[in-house]
Design a protein around this motif. Sequence first.
Motif, PDB file in Angstrom:
ATOM      1  N   ASP A 250       0.822  -1.220   0.000  1.00  0.00           N
ATOM      2  CA  ASP A 250       0.000   0.000   0.000  1.00  0.00           C
ATOM      3  C   ASP A 250       0.849   1.259   0.000  1.00  0.00           C
ATOM      4  O   ASP A 250       0.505   2.242  -0.657  1.00  0.00           O
ATOM      5  CB  ASP A 250      -0.825   0.090   1.300  1.00  0.00           C
ATOM      6  CG  ASP A 250      -2.066  -0.775   1.233  1.00  0.00           C
ATOM      7  OD1 ASP A 250      -2.164  -1.550   0.273  1.00  0.00           O
ATOM      8  OD2 ASP A 250      -2.897  -0.662   2.144  1.00  0.00           O
ATOM      9  N   ILE A 251       1.913   1.231   0.797  1.00  0.00           N
ATOM     10  CA  ILE A 251       2.710   2.443   0.951  1.00  0.00           C
ATOM     11  C   ILE A 251       3.413   2.786  -0.364  1.00  0.00           C
ATOM     12  O   ILE A 251       3.502   3.950  -0.746  1.00  0.00           O
ATOM     13  CB  ILE A 251       3.691   2.276   2.126  1.00  0.00           C
ATOM     14  CG1 ILE A 251       2.872   2.102   3.405  1.00  0.00           C
ATOM     15  CG2 ILE A 251       4.637   3.457   2.236  1.00  0.00           C
ATOM     16  CD1 ILE A 251       3.697   1.937   4.647  1.00  0.00           C
TER      17      ILE A 251
ATOM     18  N   GLU B 250       2.265   1.902  -3.257  1.00  0.00           N
ATOM     19  CA  GLU B 250       1.203   2.322  -4.174  1.00  0.00           C
ATOM     20  C   GLU B 250       0.805   3.763  -3.895  1.00  0.00           C
ATOM     21  O   GLU B 250       0.530   4.525  -4.817  1.00  0.00           O
ATOM     22  CB  GLU B 250      -0.004   1.391  -4.038  1.00  0.00           C
ATOM     23  CG  GLU B 250       0.309   0.006  -4.581  1.00  0.00           C
ATOM     24  CD  GLU B 250      -0.864  -0.949  -4.508  1.00  0.00           C
ATOM     25  OE1 GLU B 250      -1.788  -0.694  -3.718  1.00  0.00           O
ATOM     26  OE2 GLU B 250      -0.842  -1.956  -5.235  1.00  0.00           O
ATOM     27  N   ALA B 251       0.794   4.120  -2.605  1.00  0.00           N
ATOM     28  CA  ALA B 251       0.491   5.511  -2.254  1.00  0.00           C
ATOM     29  C   ALA B 251       1.518   6.426  -2.907  1.00  0.00           C
ATOM     30  O   ALA B 251       1.166   7.481  -3.444  1.00  0.00           O
ATOM     31  CB  ALA B 251       0.493   5.682  -0.745  1.00  0.00           C
ATOM     32  N   ALA B 252       2.778   6.022  -2.888  1.00  0.00           N
ATOM     33  CA  ALA B 252       3.821   6.843  -3.500  1.00  0.00           C
ATOM     34  C   ALA B 252       3.567   6.996  -4.994  1.00  0.00           C
ATOM     35  O   ALA B 252       3.716   8.080  -5.557  1.00  0.00           O
ATOM     36  CB  ALA B 252       5.197   6.232  -3.256  1.00  0.00           C
ATOM     37  N   ARG B 253       3.165   5.896  -5.633  1.00  0.00           N
ATOM     38  CA  ARG B 253       2.864   5.974  -7.070  1.00  0.00           C
ATOM     39  C   ARG B 253       1.720   6.952  -7.315  1.00  0.00           C
ATOM     40  O   ARG B 253       1.775   7.765  -8.235  1.00  0.00           O
ATOM     41  CB  ARG B 253       2.453   4.595  -7.592  1.00  0.00           C
ATOM     42  CG  ARG B 253       3.645   3.725  -7.899  1.00  0.00           C
ATOM     43  CD  ARG B 253       3.219   2.306  -8.192  1.00  0.00           C
ATOM     44  NE  ARG B 253       4.049   1.426  -7.385  1.00  0.00           N
ATOM     45  CZ  ARG B 253       3.850   0.127  -7.243  1.00  0.00           C
ATOM     46  NH1 ARG B 253       2.844  -0.463  -7.839  1.00  0.00           N
ATOM     47  NH2 ARG B 253       4.670  -0.582  -6.502  1.00  0.00           N
TER      48      ARG B 253
ATOM     49  N   TYR C 235       3.700   7.386   5.001  1.00  0.00           N
ATOM     50  CA  TYR C 235       5.117   7.013   4.968  1.00  0.00           C
ATOM     51  C   TYR C 235       5.642   7.044   6.399  1.00  0.00           C
ATOM     52  O   TYR C 235       5.757   8.117   6.997  1.00  0.00           O
ATOM     53  CB  TYR C 235       5.900   7.979   4.081  1.00  0.00           C
ATOM     54  CG  TYR C 235       5.267   8.142   2.708  1.00  0.00           C
ATOM     55  CD1 TYR C 235       5.043   7.024   1.903  1.00  0.00           C
ATOM     56  CD2 TYR C 235       4.854   9.372   2.246  1.00  0.00           C
ATOM     57  CE1 TYR C 235       4.432   7.151   0.664  1.00  0.00           C
ATOM     58  CE2 TYR C 235       4.247   9.507   0.997  1.00  0.00           C
ATOM     59  CZ  TYR C 235       4.045   8.388   0.225  1.00  0.00           C
ATOM     60  OH  TYR C 235       3.437   8.513  -0.993  1.00  0.00           O
TER      61      TYR C 235
ATOM     62  N   ALA D  16      -1.763   4.068   4.653  1.00  0.00           N
ATOM     63  CA  ALA D  16      -0.552   4.021   3.827  1.00  0.00           C
ATOM     64  C   ALA D  16       0.279   5.296   3.936  1.00  0.00           C
ATOM     65  O   ALA D  16       0.757   5.824   2.945  1.00  0.00           O
ATOM     66  CB  ALA D  16      -0.903   3.724   2.366  1.00  0.00           C
TER      67      ALA D  16
ATOM     68  N   LEU E 186      -3.347   1.323 -10.677  1.00  0.00           N
ATOM     69  CA  LEU E 186      -2.550   0.391  -9.877  1.00  0.00           C
ATOM     70  C   LEU E 186      -2.696  -1.039 -10.393  1.00  0.00           C
ATOM     71  O   LEU E 186      -1.888  -1.906 -10.072  1.00  0.00           O
ATOM     72  CB  LEU E 186      -2.958   0.461  -8.401  1.00  0.00           C
ATOM     73  CG  LEU E 186      -2.648   1.797  -7.726  1.00  0.00           C
ATOM     74  CD1 LEU E 186      -3.266   1.870  -6.336  1.00  0.00           C
ATOM     75  CD2 LEU E 186      -1.145   2.026  -7.648  1.00  0.00           C
TER      76      LEU E 186
ATOM     77  N   PHE F 253      -6.128   5.314   1.165  1.00  0.00           N
ATOM     78  CA  PHE F 253      -6.230   3.876   1.355  1.00  0.00           C
ATOM     79  C   PHE F 253      -6.880   3.535   2.690  1.00  0.00           C
ATOM     80  O   PHE F 253      -6.807   4.304   3.648  1.00  0.00           O
ATOM     81  CB  PHE F 253      -4.829   3.252   1.340  1.00  0.00           C
ATOM     82  CG  PHE F 253      -4.150   3.321   0.001  1.00  0.00           C
ATOM     83  CD1 PHE F 253      -4.085   2.209  -0.811  1.00  0.00           C
ATOM     84  CD2 PHE F 253      -3.544   4.497  -0.431  1.00  0.00           C
ATOM     85  CE1 PHE F 253      -3.445   2.266  -2.038  1.00  0.00           C
ATOM     86  CE2 PHE F 253      -2.904   4.561  -1.657  1.00  0.00           C
ATOM     87  CZ  PHE F 253      -2.863   3.434  -2.459  1.00  0.00           C
TER      88      PHE F 253
ATOM     89  N   PHE G 143       4.881  15.337   0.342  1.00  0.00           N
ATOM     90  CA  PHE G 143       5.494  14.407  -0.615  1.00  0.00           C
ATOM     91  C   PHE G 143       4.997  14.554  -2.061  1.00  0.00           C
ATOM     92  O   PHE G 143       5.815  14.670  -2.981  1.00  0.00           O
ATOM     93  CB  PHE G 143       5.330  12.965  -0.108  1.00  0.00           C
ATOM     94  CG  PHE G 143       6.055  11.953  -0.928  1.00  0.00           C
ATOM     95  CD1 PHE G 143       7.432  11.818  -0.826  1.00  0.00           C
ATOM     96  CD2 PHE G 143       5.374  11.136  -1.820  1.00  0.00           C
ATOM     97  CE1 PHE G 143       8.117  10.887  -1.592  1.00  0.00           C
ATOM     98  CE2 PHE G 143       6.047  10.200  -2.587  1.00  0.00           C
ATOM     99  CZ  PHE G 143       7.418  10.074  -2.475  1.00  0.00           C
TER     100      PHE G 143
END
Lengths: 276, 334
Positions: A169-170, A172-175, B87, B85, B52, B81, B98
């Motif tokens: 998930d993390i 994917e969050a960045a993407r 960081y 999610a 995704l 999410f 970010f």
Amino acid sequence: MARAASIQTRIGFTALAWAIALLLFAPILWTILTAFKTEAEAIATSPTFLPREFTLENFGAVQDRSDYFKHAFNSIIFSVGSTLLGLVIGVPAAWAMAFAPTKRTKDVLMWMLSTKMMPAVGVLIPIYLIFRDLRLLDTLHGLTLIMTLINLPIIIWMLYTYFKEIPVDILEAARMDGAELYNEIVHVLVPMAVPGIASTLLLNVILAWNEAFWTITLTSGKAGTLTAFISSFSSPQGLFLAKLSAASLLAIAPILLMGWFSQKQLVRGLTFGAVK
Amino acid sequence: MGSISLSHVKKSFGEVQIIPDISLDIKEGEFVVFVGPSGCGKSTLLRLIAGLEDTTSGTILLDGVDMTKAPPARRGLAMVFQSYALYPHMTVRDNIAFPLKMAKAPKEVIDQKVEYAARTLNLSSYLDRRPRALSGGQRQRVAIGRAIVREPKAFLFDEPLSNLDAALRVNMRLEITELHQQLKTTMIYVTHDQVEAMTMADRIVVLNAGRVEQFGTPLDLYKKPANRFVAGFIGSPRMNFVDGPEAARYNASAIGVRPEHFSLATTPMPGAWKGKVGVAEQLGSDTFLHVHVDGLGLMTIRTDGDQTFGHGDDVYLTPDPARIYRFDAAGLAL
Ligand SMILES: Nc1ncnc2c1ncn2[C@@H]1O[C@H](COP(=O)(O)OP(=O)(O)OP(=O)(O)O)[C@@H](O)[C@H]1O
Ligand SMILES: [Mg+2]
């Protein structure tokens, strides 16, 4: 009563653990002690435990004869260089295997591991010939390259198991946040995997530092590392036990110290996936 | 900005077809909710829109531009999410900043937008904390903050509230609705909670086994369900269904009556269904009666909270004739 018994068992196990540790450490301790003895005392038929005459002359002799510092420098470049290069290749590879697996990913991982089961001499001739033709024999970069290739399966395996622990998930969050692959790996994955990457680095530096087969067979003086340095003391001019011990001590000291200081990190890293 | 259009989108994982064929048009600025039972493909559909997951076939247009093959980073959508999610190695400030850093925004712009988002979301005093030092609700707010600063074409939410406790859920639900009214940006919101769906949506997509059962406004779905599945899924408590001879009297293969569309009597009435109260759930404002109706099975009736029925009481139920839903043998509404 049950409690008393358990204390006895615990004392028993503790004693056993100490006994085993001492047994394993004894040769190293002996080497350390011998390094400070005179050559005569080292081979005396009624061996002494502590040096009767404490001397440092072995160390001087060793440096004069074989240039410890050159070999140590080579060892550092070789072990750190091959590990860093391995990480540069291993991080993206492990990323792909952990986060974008295909049907064959498991097979590839197993295959990579299987290469570690093969005895190194099995490929000695081809590698030697390739090195000769590419003029890589006795060069530090050639040696570093081969070490990278040798450790790459371990590096990728270790990174893969650490990356597996990171929630996808993390990433994917960045993407979704607009990070392209490079930024996703550099700004999100790597910082989150620092403990895992650090222990991969430590372990592989140690493995490379101790690597003896290729460093001895592919070098002849210029690019030799500390393992080649030790081996040069072992046979030809008869046995100089004290000097051999001094050379060995010099060779293992840096890595021993490094291991000592990073103990916690190493243990944590090696048990990361197992205990959580 | 913010129209999303799917045409003949299909998705299979290996041999398994999860989404057989979906076409959908979501208008700019709309708040659309995907609801459906667990495993029906809501998240998969959302992830296809996000980029995704890759579509097996079909096209996805964002603002009229074909984005079917574009990576998520290029689609200009933001996603929140279920797991937040965030960081974990960055402070709240860096988390929110970010996406702006990725967009290479100048530092002053970043600072200003982060401050603004933090103020809007009541996060100003937590900016220097790490996510692990925040409560669930605060984490969710950070995730929302991270989504709004980049001013996306549309927001995608995948069950963002399901890890929160009931009271906080209601609050966050209102906050998200308010956010939508403020920003007027397209939002797609996945949930399996039909109360969330009814209260938040402009239009609802009801999904079942990867198919769109109905796409309409909440009241449309409530008043004119297209089929038995939608009728049963929308409305709480669920609609009561009756088939067999009783349904045949209405020229249907099944009929449905919502719990709130009964009149209730304690004395026999002509044409009423006779039953015995099993459980009476008293919520204060309402009472839900679970009645064992002779020959028709268990039914749920909603009545006002002042009614005092108990276990074993005889009751007579008359469905409101104007509000009886009729379905054919295939389950389609008649
Ligand atoms: N990567 C995947 N590989 C194989 N099958 C998958 C994958 N992702 C989802 N599925 C399957 O697709 C179906 C739909 O999953 P999806 O997560 O979209 O459901 P959902 O409607 O979001 O359910 P929930 O309400 O439980 O979140 C499920 O049967 C699931 O097992
Ligand atoms: Mg889901």
